[in-house]
Design an enzyme around this catalytic site. Structure first.
Site, PDB file in Angstrom:
ATOM      1  CB  SER A  85      -0.913   0.028   1.229  1.00 46.56           C
ATOM      2  OG  SER A  85      -1.573   1.268   1.283  1.00 46.56           O
ATOM      3  CB  SER A 125      -2.700   4.531   1.849  1.00 48.02           C
ATOM      4  OG  SER A 125      -3.553   4.198   0.786  1.00 48.02           O
ATOM      5  CE  LYS A 161     -11.231  -0.957  -1.619  1.00 48.04           C
ATOM      6  NZ  LYS A 161     -11.145  -0.332  -2.937  1.00 48.04           N
ATOM      7  CG  ASP A 170     -11.925   3.441  -4.475  1.00 48.69           C
ATOM      8  OD1 ASP A 170     -10.853   3.991  -4.162  1.00 48.69           O
ATOM      9  OD2 ASP A 170     -12.235   2.295  -4.085  1.00 48.69           O
ATOM     10  CB  ALA A 184     -18.105  -6.378 -15.193  1.00 45.44           C
TER      11      ALA A 184
END
Ligand code: ATR
Length: 279
Positions: free
Chosen positions: A18, A20, A69, A105, A132
């Protein structure tokens, strides 16, 4: 007066890659905010226990990445409209003892697109979306909210594209994967939401020649920054938008919420992350 240190973190499993912490700690330092942002590997088995313990550990909020998530939905007191519509939350915070969840996002993707290609929405026609999966859900939501006329989904597994289209309105159409080269003719924007083109993965096999001459090509992959898809688009003089901007823009709303300051997406920050990606 002694300022209290505010703590935030990104939780994932695995989490070592990550970027972040690099972004948030850059902002903390730049704005002289007493606080920290760490990365924490949280096994899905321990997710609930860890989330419940966070306020006592001094955390004011967190980012969530794979595979957390969706799991947060069962624990949050308030999930906002955007997160519940797309079925994924990546940002949480506590307010008056209540746990809130949202998804940044979508705004990260749209803000980056508008900043990097200010004219992208001047055309009628469709936006072609490749993929998708979870990332596509947020991007399709953002595009529809922005008022695009048609979103044309190309996914290897057609059924998954159809499933995605059912979440949204009639503007979302599903095409056969095998028709992805021919069915781009009236599209002015193309977005790759898959991991094709990422380091270690095969490139996205697509021929962009049917796209409009003034088309915008967007890749959410940021490692490498110049994916084979973007290289093809640049060769054709199309406008390109890379995935790093989305990463930076999705981070900003969480930082604002936790630390009370809207951070800048500057050339210095971008250079810092680019150097980390290429080191
Ligand atoms: P994310 O949450 O990052 O979007 P995901 O939900 O696993 O991840 O979705 C990955 C997307 O990449 C899917 O659209 C997937 O297509 P399928 O639905 O057919 O699996 C697409 N994808 C991954 N590898 C692919 C490949 N080799 N060729 C074509 N599409 C691929």
């Amino acid at each position: 007066m002694v300022e209290t240190s505010q703590k935030a973190a990104v939780l994932g499993w695995p989490i070592q890659h990550s970027r972040s912490p690099l972004i948030h700690n850059y902002w903390l330092k730049t704005y002289g905010i007493v606080g920290s942002y760490e990365k924490i590997a949280v096994d899905p088995k321990n997710f609930e226990t860890f989330i419940r313990s966070m306020p006592d550990l001094g955390f004011i909020g967190a980012n969530l990445t794979i595979p957390h998530k969706e799991a947060i939905f069962a624990l949050a007191d308030e999930v906002d409209h955007v997160a519940s519509t797309i079925g994924a939350a990546n940002t949480i915070w506590w307010d008056k003892g209540k746990l809130h969840a949202t998804n940044t996002d979508v705004t990260g993707f749209m803000t980056n697109l508008k900043r990097s290609a200010p004219d992208w929405d001047k055309h009628n026609g469709c936006v072609a979306v490749i993929g998708a999966g979870g990332a596509a859900r947020g991007i399709v939501y953002g595009l529809l909210q922005a008022g695009v006329e048609e979103v044309r989904i190309f996914n290897r597994t057609r059924e998954r594209g159809i499933e995605l289209s059912h979440r949204f309105d009639v503007r979302v159409k599903v095409e056969d994967w095998d028709n992805r080269n021919q069915r781009l003719a009236d599209c002015h924007t193309l977005v790759n939401t898959t991991s094709l083109g990422m380091e270690g993965n095969p490139p996205l096999d697509i021929d962009l020649t049917q796209l409009g001459q003034d088309a915008v090509v967007v890749d959410i992959v940021y490692s490498p920054l110049k994916t084979p898809l973007l290289a093809q688009a640049r060769k054709m003089d199309l406008v390109t938008v890379d995935g790093l901007g989305m990463l930076l823009h999705q981070a900003a709303p969480g930082f604002t919420k936790w630390f009370g300051r809207r951070p800048g997406i500057t050339a210095d920050l971008r250079a810092l992350v680019v150097s980390d990606l290429t080191s």
